[in-house]
Design a protein around this motif. Structure first.
Motif, PDB file in Angstrom:
ATOM      1  N   ILE A 162      -9.455   3.567   2.574  1.00  0.00           N
ATOM      2  CA  ILE A 162      -8.299   3.001   3.257  1.00  0.00           C
ATOM      3  C   ILE A 162      -8.251   3.574   4.662  1.00  0.00           C
ATOM      4  N   VAL A 202      -3.063   5.922  -0.464  1.00  0.00           N
ATOM      5  CA  VAL A 202      -3.769   6.339   0.752  1.00  0.00           C
ATOM      6  C   VAL A 202      -4.303   7.760   0.587  1.00  0.00           C
ATOM      7  N   LYS A 223      -6.554   2.576  -5.699  1.00  0.00           N
ATOM      8  CA  LYS A 223      -5.535   1.540  -5.797  1.00  0.00           C
ATOM      9  C   LYS A 223      -5.651   0.861  -7.149  1.00  0.00           C
ATOM     10  N   LEU A 251       0.867  -1.164   0.000  1.00  0.00           N
ATOM     11  CA  LEU A 251       0.000   0.000   0.000  1.00  0.00           C
ATOM     12  C   LEU A 251       0.910   1.221   0.000  1.00  0.00           C
TER      13      LEU A 251
END
Length: 107
Positions: free
Chosen positions: A27, A10, A15, A5
């Motif tokens: 997230i 974030v 994603k 990640l």
């Protein structure tokens, strides 16, 4: 295969998923991920800088994203890592300064 990640994902709440493309996702970083982020970017910094980093990572999606954020990622152990380009110290400092700037210069 582990899925890293990145800080960019974030901040952008998106994603890339192989075979599916970019997906909007929510997230929520856990405490270990947040603490690891502050430890990495707040290393040898004053307490006020660490507080700024904590405020940033508590709600990162309200801030702009930068390409260099792709190099910041959490590994399978939830540890924040930085994939260095040329100068680790300067690049970490640069990212920290971007974050402080986006927080209105408040430390």
């Amino acid at each position: 295969m582990s899925m890293k990640l990145t800080l960019e994902e974030v901040v952008c709440s998106r994603k890339y998923i192989e075979g599916e493309g970019w997906k909007d996702i929510e997230i929520e970083l856990n405490d270990k991920q947040k603490n690891s982020f502050v430890e990495l970017f707040g290393y040898r910094c004053q307490a006020r800088t660490c507080r700024t980093l904590r405020r940033f990572i508590a709600n990162p999606s309200i801030h702009p994203s930068y390409g260099i954020y792709r190099r910041v990622y959490w590994d399978e152990n939830d540890e924040c890592q930085y994939c260095v380009g040329q100068d680790y110290t300067e690049e970490v400092r640069y990212i920290r300064e971007l974050i402080i700037k986006d927080m209105g210069g408040r430390r």
